[in-house]
Design a protein around this motif. Structure first.
Motif, mmCIF file in Angstrom:
data_model
loop_
_atom_site.group_PDB
_atom_site.id
_atom_site.type_symbol
_atom_site.label_atom_id
_atom_site.label_comp_id
_atom_site.label_asym_id
_atom_site.label_seq_id
_atom_site.Cartn_x
_atom_site.Cartn_y
_atom_site.Cartn_z
ATOM 1 N N TYR A 230 0.648 -1.425 0.500
ATOM 2 C CA TYR A 230 0.019 -0.422 -0.380
ATOM 3 C C TYR A 230 1.017 1.802 -0.025
ATOM 4 O O TYR A 230 0.157 1.835 -1.026
ATOM 5 N N LYS B 95 -6.463 6.308 7.113
ATOM 6 C CA LYS B 95 -5.157 4.679 7.187
ATOM 7 C C LYS B 95 -5.201 4.286 5.622
ATOM 8 O O LYS B 95 -4.142 3.427 5.280
ATOM 9 N N ARG B 96 -6.504 3.920 4.850
ATOM 10 C CA ARG B 96 -7.140 3.261 3.787
ATOM 11 C C ARG B 96 -7.735 4.208 3.102
ATOM 12 O O ARG B 96 -8.520 4.010 2.566
ATOM 13 N N TYR B 97 -7.334 5.237 2.646
ATOM 14 C CA TYR B 97 -8.006 6.250 1.455
ATOM 15 C C TYR B 97 -7.070 6.520 0.959
ATOM 16 O O TYR B 97 -7.301 7.680 0.136
ATOM 17 N N SER B 228 -5.991 8.266 11.326
ATOM 18 C CA SER B 228 -4.836 7.983 10.541
ATOM 19 C C SER B 228 -4.173 7.180 10.950
ATOM 20 O O SER B 228 -3.628 6.016 12.242
ATOM 21 N N VAL B 229 -2.727 6.769 10.074
ATOM 22 C CA VAL B 229 -1.775 6.009 10.906
ATOM 23 C C VAL B 229 0.017 6.373 10.543
ATOM 24 O O VAL B 229 -0.643 7.679 10.316
ATOM 25 N N TYR B 230 0.637 6.097 11.507
ATOM 26 C CA TYR B 230 1.883 6.705 11.441
ATOM 27 C C TYR B 230 2.219 6.922 9.941
ATOM 28 O O TYR B 230 2.960 8.610 10.004
ATOM 29 N N HIS B 231 2.613 6.809 9.136
ATOM 30 C CA HIS B 231 2.984 6.999 7.887
ATOM 31 C C HIS B 231 1.857 8.072 7.022
ATOM 32 O O HIS B 231 2.531 8.431 6.380
ATOM 33 N N SER B 232 1.199 7.277 7.062
ATOM 34 C CA SER B 232 -0.034 8.782 6.224
ATOM 35 C C SER B 232 0.022 9.580 6.775
ATOM 36 O O SER B 232 -0.312 10.630 6.148
ATOM 37 N N ASP B 233 -0.139 10.121 8.100
ATOM 38 C CA ASP B 233 0.119 11.254 8.566
ATOM 39 C C ASP B 233 1.258 11.822 7.925
ATOM 40 O O ASP B 233 1.350 13.027 7.426
ATOM 41 N N PHE C 99 7.559 12.989 12.971
ATOM 42 C CA PHE C 99 6.586 13.480 13.113
ATOM 43 C C PHE C 99 7.205 14.646 13.907
ATOM 44 O O PHE C 99 7.054 16.845 12.964
ATOM 45 N N PRO C 454 -1.337 8.279 15.868
ATOM 46 C CA PRO C 454 -2.527 7.797 15.805
ATOM 47 C C PRO C 454 -2.427 6.086 16.231
ATOM 48 O O PRO C 454 -0.905 6.095 16.463
ATOM 49 N N ASP C 455 -3.210 4.903 16.235
ATOM 50 C CA ASP C 455 -2.693 3.848 16.989
ATOM 51 C C ASP C 455 -2.267 2.665 15.577
ATOM 52 O O ASP C 455 -1.838 3.352 14.738
#
Lengths: 460, 460, 460
Positions: A230, B95-97, B228-233, C99, C454-455
């Protein structure tokens, strides 16, 4: 084919991916050679030399802003981004080959641009009065263009070769490019502003031929790595978008000042927009449930920029640009759906990034569009002076007529294909030698043999 | 409200996310329509046509560098990056979009800019002598601006609509935008260089109204994906930064040559710097332990650029820009803390990206700042000629005085809001029809229904 | 050292990372101060003021394109990208500090550029007729340059300080920078177009001295976080590439119009290309199996741009640029292999990003190269007018000869080092006070204390 076969057997010795001697040696020796050759041959041109102020006064140029730097530098920086971020990140889509994609792209582009300054300089910028190559901003752009051809070729062999092979491929690629470009632009006197023929067609066939020569029958042993995850697909979109956004600069970077740059940027902008819609349409149509495929979005959306390269500076008309983009989005996406698997299975051409769909076919279309547009040019559309400027009907070529120019464009396209295929087969032979540190079939598409990798991310 | 209610029930049929017919059909048909309309209507303008060289001589223009291309092309490329990478990546935070964020952004912007060239062309660039729209670099920038309005609206409905809905939303959005822009800039004769009103206020209310019409009471079924997740941020920060960095180009892209562009860039640069500090302050103040929230950093830091859009070309003064940025950082961040949850709970407006805080409120503030700055303009500050140039007090408007101009600016703001709200409700009605392939409530914020996804990354 | 020791003990109280009061307070108070100071001191300069059109006519300037904006704005935007995306993303390589890397970079750059406009304005752009600082595009570039010095320093302390400490460090860093720059450029009258001395040498020693003052003997408690993961290394490559690609703009942004900008861009382009090859060579040579190390590729490839900063506008010659790049790639990579561990172990300097290898050593080399190039300048190479223009031998300095200029350049280098070391020790003392909210030794390189995270991504 018998001789090819026996040569193949000769080459198929066990692989050793240790490049600790060869890679540093090639880098240091070649860079040293560059320094020596630059010392002997390369100097600043009139506009980047401190004597510019005297030249300016002598030539009665009213302002510093007339220095070509200000006409071309913004485009140069955009092209530069395309070369390093665009091509580099476009290839990061593989799950475990992102370091190689962006890192080797960086390496070969950095070497290639130096060698390109020399090769193109000898052909185009040699000052016969003192035997020096005089360089400035336009040479920098052309060097980046030249490099683009080799980066396209890299797309075909991505994940299957070593850095040393890539450097060898770049050395020969740049050399062939410079000769081919000289023949096309100077001898044939074809126009190719955005390099549909000179860059894309040549680069793609060069890469495909090499990939054919380096055919790996057991590549499926690396299947687990030949796909994306992804996040790697999102990284690849960075490459796609920077290529897409800056393509108007690519196609207009070395066109004529004034309306030439203006029109080339506009045509490219339109062609690319059109491509996106047809790419999405075909991608959705050929998947179950109408789902989109990231491979198409990442690649085929760029096909319009390739195909409009030659004709971008002509009076292609805004709707003409849209039509070119429309067709290329369809053809390129269909190429990914049908042609790439066909080529791998039946033609033994393993094309990792699908450069046949993104560069080869659109490049050929671009050459044809250019030929047709040139052949149908008229003074009523272009204006007398406009026609002469656009096609550079000057000097030895002042009597050329548009129909003849169309024929020359077509001839140029053939030259580009021949150089690509011929050069690729030749260089492919060299790269088959078992001395370059390429990976075994079950070790492809993996950064592990060539990069110190960080520990795996832990899952919580 | 009864009729709205019954209409809602009509629309609430089971969802089918298969867009294999509708998406390709819309893309192909609309793109074909674009080609036909471009063929009928759109031609190169004087500066992008091969006749430019003759025009140049006829008008005694001394140099090619006077071609508007060189004044505007660097800004255009920056704006282009904002549209495709800026807006696209800003929305990858989910996270998934991420595919949908960057991919659909790409699709609707590519369609939108073509339709915008036509719509804006009819209103602004129509050559009445031959009935053709003549386009050049300024049209390209304005088309990108027009698209920005629709991308802002996308932020409100991110993850809850299908590509087909987005295309419909864009078609109507561009149309409404062009009318609204014509009313504001030409009829009312307001100034709005960076589009605080025309782009941001309109776009945000358009999106919010659509989101209100498409209210999903059971959206919490997708809660697991609405984060979000860490990488998506980190991906989203790419979008934030490219928007932030290039905003000076956005606000100065179509302002007057010379001091106009210079001043607009400077004011925007300052306003944005100021916003960052107050955003950090408020974000830290309203979290336990003073921790910063990425949502604020990604979004509210941009509010100053929105709010300074209208007044950027005026003599806002450097400290004035800082004050605007200061206030907007605070208001926008407080909006995320208090207003977004309030709007979702009590107003039934589900605003995925918080465009109310990033575009609507700062846009309105920008309109007000613009009105005040215009109303208080004096000849002693601007100079006689400067005042006339800046506010374009020419032709029919040569007797306008600054105080009256302030009133016009305020009227323009109202028009933008009305078009946004009204248009959004109308288009929202259309989008509720159960034919567009939007996802069910438990299927929102997920790329899975619309994209071929790679296998999950394995954990080692 | 006794006093240093007791001071250290005083400071080593238990850490409290709650910055909920201090961070907002600093941001709001300082931003308010900026607004007041800007209100008192800062106005538009001639070219960004609405009176420009009158000035233009009075000075008989033929065209708006002569506004400095058009000479410098494209370079400015490139520099702006380097500051925010380049430096920001280069530091995202740590697995759990992305971050902080990109966010704090954003914060301190936004504050720093405002303070830099004031500090540099007082020294360079003060209009004595009305006591105001007059700013325009060149001030914006110089403010970004000034900020670069502080961001370099951030690299040394990355992950070990709080946002409040960074803001304090930036406040003093900008102040010191402005004084140092004034001494070097105005009093000593050295040339330093790309800031090898003024920016890189100063910034690096400033950061290293602070890091030495903040030495953490038990930093190995955070070892588990002091490394990268696969994706964070790819993010860092975004930073690397944008720095690398736009460095020609950095070094040419404030050089002379015309050939000066042209030559500076060209030299930088060449030096950087050369650096990549030697970095790869040394990286491969010093690893087992010839594997490449991402740390080297991310950082050392940039050393050539640093080292060519001072001499980029001189007649360094294309091969001279290649030689500078060649040497710096080697030295910088060897620095990562040998010097960074040595400094940590024996000198108690913990240099997270290795700025000693990327900025300090190449910066010093750049100063030396500049001094030599200046000292050996001749009228036969530069031309009479060219020599005067390039070295600005005008006014009080019209009798300076190149050899003397070489000495001045060397003196300037010493000033930069002294300011860096001295200022860093001073500011390091201040930052040791136990009031700034810095993390404990086992809590370094972690976003958790300062950011709402985030989680964790779930693994499927």
């Amino acid at each position: 084919m018998g001789c090819v076969q026996s040569f193949r057997e000769l080459c198929d010795r066990p692989k050793n991916t240790n490049v600790r001697i060869s890679l540093p040696a090639v880098c240091i020796v070649w860079q040293t050679a560059m320094i020596i050759l630059f010392g002997v041959f390369i100097r600043y041109n009139e506009e980047s030399d401190t004597h510019w102020i005297e030249q300016r006064k002598a030539k009665n140029i009213s302002s510093d802003v007339e220095n070509d730097f200000y006409y071309r530098y913004p485009s140069f920086q955009d092209v530069h981004v395309m070369i390093f971020v665009g091509f580099g990140f476009l290839m990061t889509f593989l799950k475990r080959y992102s370091f190689g994609a962006v890192g080797y792209n960086f390496l070969i582009a950095s070497f290639g641009l130096q060698w390109a300054l020399l090769m193109q300089g000898w052909f185009h910028s040699l000052d016969y009065s003192d035997g020096k190559i005089k360089i400035g901003i336009e040479n920098m752009i052309n060097a980046d263009f030249c490099v683009a051809g080799c980066l396209i070729a890299y797309g075909a062999v991505l994940g299957k070769v070593s850095a040393v092979q890539l450097l060898v491929m770049t050395l020969f690629g740049i050399t062939l490019f410079a000769v081919e470009e000289y023949i096309i632009l100077d001898l044939i006197h074809a126009r190719d502003a955005g390099g549909s023929m000179v860059i894309h067609t040549f680069g793609a066939y060069y890469g495909l031929s090499i990939s054919w020569m380096l055919y790996r029958p057991n590549l499926n042993q690396s299947d687990r790595l030949q796909g994306s995850v992804y996040h790697s697909d999102v990284f690849a979109m960075i490459g796609t978008l920077f290529l897409w956004m800056f393509w108007p600069s690519f196609n207009s970077a070395v066109t004529d000042h004034g309306d030439g740059q203006h029109r080339a940027a506009l045509n490219t902008y339109l062609a690319l927009a059109s491509t996106v819609l047809t790419t999405v349409a075909i991608s959705s149509l050929f998947q179950k449930h109408g789902k989109l495929d990231m491979v198409h979005i990442q690649n085929s959306t760029l096909a319009g920029g390739v195909a409009v390269g030659t004709a971008a500076e002509f009076m292609l008309m805004p709707y003409g640009s849209l039509i070119v983009g429309f067709c290329c989005g369809i053809i390129s996406t269909l190429g990914y759906v049908y042609l790439t698997p066909f080529m791998e299975k039946h033609l033994k051409i393993q094309d990792t990034c699908g450069i046949h769909n993104l560069h080869a076919m659109p490049g050929v279309i671009g050459g044809i569009v250019g030929a047709i547009t040139a052949a149908t040019a008229t003074e009523s559309v272009y204006g007398v002076e406009g026609l002469r400027n656009t096609f550079d009907f000057d000097g030895d070529f002042k009597d050329t007529v548009p129909t003849r120019q169309g024929g020359l464009q077509a001839a140029a396209l053939c030259v580009a294909i021949c150089f690509g295929v011929g050069g690729g087969i030749l260089v492919g032979c060299i790269l088959r030698l078992p001395i370059w540190g390429d990976p075994a079939d079950d070790n492809c598409f993996d950064d592990e043999p060539y990069w110190e990798l960080p520990d795996e991310e832990e899952c919580v």
